[in-house]
Design a protein around this motif. Structure first.
Motif, short mmCIF file in Angstrom:
data_model
loop_
_atom_site.label_atom_id
_atom_site.label_comp_id
_atom_site.label_asym_id
_atom_site.label_seq_id
_atom_site.Cartn_x
_atom_site.Cartn_y
_atom_site.Cartn_z
N LEU A 190 34.70 -16.49 9.53
CA LEU A 190 34.75 -16.14 10.95
C LEU A 190 34.01 -14.82 11.19
CD1 LEU A 190 35.84 -16.36 13.88
CD2 LEU A 190 37.91 -15.20 13.07
N GLU A 191 34.25 -13.82 10.34
CA GLU A 191 33.59 -12.53 10.50
C GLU A 191 32.07 -12.68 10.35
OE1 GLU A 191 35.12 -9.96 11.65
OE2 GLU A 191 37.01 -11.05 11.57
N LYS A 192 31.65 -13.51 9.40
CA LYS A 192 30.22 -13.75 9.21
C LYS A 192 29.62 -14.40 10.46
CE LYS A 192 27.01 -16.32 6.21
NZ LYS A 192 26.53 -17.30 7.21
N LEU A 193 30.34 -15.35 11.03
CA LEU A 193 29.87 -16.03 12.23
C LEU A 193 29.74 -15.05 13.39
CD1 LEU A 193 29.21 -18.68 13.76
CD2 LEU A 193 31.66 -18.95 14.16
N ARG A 194 30.76 -14.24 13.59
CA ARG A 194 30.71 -13.25 14.67
C ARG A 194 29.54 -12.28 14.49
NH1 ARG A 194 37.15 -11.75 14.51
NH2 ARG A 194 37.90 -13.31 16.01
N LYS A 223 45.17 -19.94 13.04
CA LYS A 223 44.77 -19.23 11.82
C LYS A 223 43.96 -17.98 12.14
CE LYS A 223 43.38 -21.76 8.39
NZ LYS A 223 42.54 -22.62 7.51
N PHE A 224 43.02 -18.11 13.08
CA PHE A 224 42.17 -16.97 13.41
C PHE A 224 42.93 -15.91 14.20
CE2 PHE A 224 38.03 -19.64 13.13
CZ PHE A 224 38.06 -19.51 11.76
N ALA A 225 43.90 -16.35 15.01
CA ALA A 225 44.74 -15.39 15.74
C ALA A 225 45.55 -14.55 14.75
CB ALA A 225 45.66 -16.11 16.72
N VAL A 226 46.08 -15.21 13.72
CA VAL A 226 46.83 -14.49 12.68
C VAL A 226 45.90 -13.55 11.91
CG1 VAL A 226 48.14 -14.75 10.54
CG2 VAL A 226 48.55 -16.32 12.46
N TRP A 227 44.70 -14.03 11.59
CA TRP A 227 43.71 -13.22 10.88
C TRP A 227 43.41 -11.93 11.65
CZ3 TRP A 227 41.02 -12.71 6.39
CH2 TRP A 227 39.85 -11.94 6.42
N ASP A 228 43.16 -12.08 12.95
CA ASP A 228 42.82 -10.91 13.77
C ASP A 228 44.01 -9.96 13.88
OD1 ASP A 228 40.18 -11.54 14.24
OD2 ASP A 228 40.60 -12.69 16.05
N LYS A 229 45.21 -10.51 13.95
CA LYS A 229 46.41 -9.66 14.02
C LYS A 229 46.57 -8.85 12.75
CE LYS A 229 50.17 -8.19 15.97
NZ LYS A 229 50.11 -7.31 17.17
N ILE A 230 46.41 -9.51 11.60
CA ILE A 230 46.53 -8.80 10.32
C ILE A 230 45.42 -7.75 10.20
CG2 ILE A 230 46.30 -9.08 7.81
CD1 ILE A 230 47.60 -11.82 8.12
#
Length: 216
Positions: free
Chosen positions: A32-36, A204-211
């Motif tokens: 996700l970070e690579k995509l962004r 999954k991505f919402a949890v990733w961003d929260k962490i």
């Protein structure tokens, strides 16, 4: 020698599954970070929500898409360098459209880090998050905006049917065609899965961003 008990074997299996899931979670988060980080978005903010100002916003959009500003860029870094170098030209192009229709609003343009909600464009959904964006502000820039992916160049200037759906305080007008070839060439199989199956990754991505926000 005692054989491992079924409880110990079960615990080992559960631990293996947990480790595997954590590994997949981290892998997807990094993707996700690579995509962004590989996308430059075009973000045009209208002066107001009046019908005239919204139409002018779309005319500015059409002119910029026809110009093919980023067509020669080979990566996000080059796309940003092109944008920086052509910023005065971008402003002049936008203002010339406004003047053509009797509008005296000024235009500003800059590259910014912008927080976007999840946005749908054609058959792809860009995940929520912070992206680099070329922001073009018309006048007071208080009206609904239009966005697309400027690099990779997914937006074709050919007009298609309009979509006037409004999301929160902003609106999306998707009356441009989506370049399917650029889409396939610019994103790998995993990234296309993320873009085309948003429900699969949303939580999954919402949890990733929260962490990520907790641990910086």
């Amino acid at each position: 020698m005692k054989k491992p008990s079924w409880k110990l074997m079960s615990a080992g299996l559960i631990l293996t599954i947990l480790i595997s899931n954590v590994s997949i979670f981290i892998s997807d988060g990094l993707r996700l970070e690579k995509l962004r980080g590989s996308v430059l978005r075009l973000h045009i903010l209208a002066n107001s929500d009046s019908e005239k100002d919204q139409q002018l916003k779309l005319m500015v959009r059409d002119e910029l898409l026809v110009s093919g500003i980023f067509n020669a860029a080979s990566d996000i870094g080059e796309a940003e360098r092109i944008a920086e170098g052509k910023m005065p030209e971008i402003v002049r192009t936008a203002e010339s459209v406004l003047r053509r229709y009797g509008c005296t609003d000024r235009v500003s343009a800059e590259l910014e880090n912008v927080d976007f909600d999840e946005r749908v464009y054609g058959d792809i959904t860009m995940p929520a998050g912070r992206y680099r964006a070329l922001r073009i502000k018309i006048g007071e820039a208080c009206g609904h905006n239009w966005w697309c992916v400027m690099y990779p160049p997914l937006c074709l200037p050919a007009a298609c049917e309009k979509n006037d759906e409004k999301e929160k305080s902003e609106s999306e007008d998707n009356s441009v065609a989506e370049d399917k070839d650029a889409e396939q060439e610019s994103f790998d199989e995993k990234e296309l899965d993320i873009l085309k199956k948003p429900k699969k990754y949303r939580v999954k991505f919402a949890v990733w961003d929260k962490i990520k926000s907790i641990f910086g």
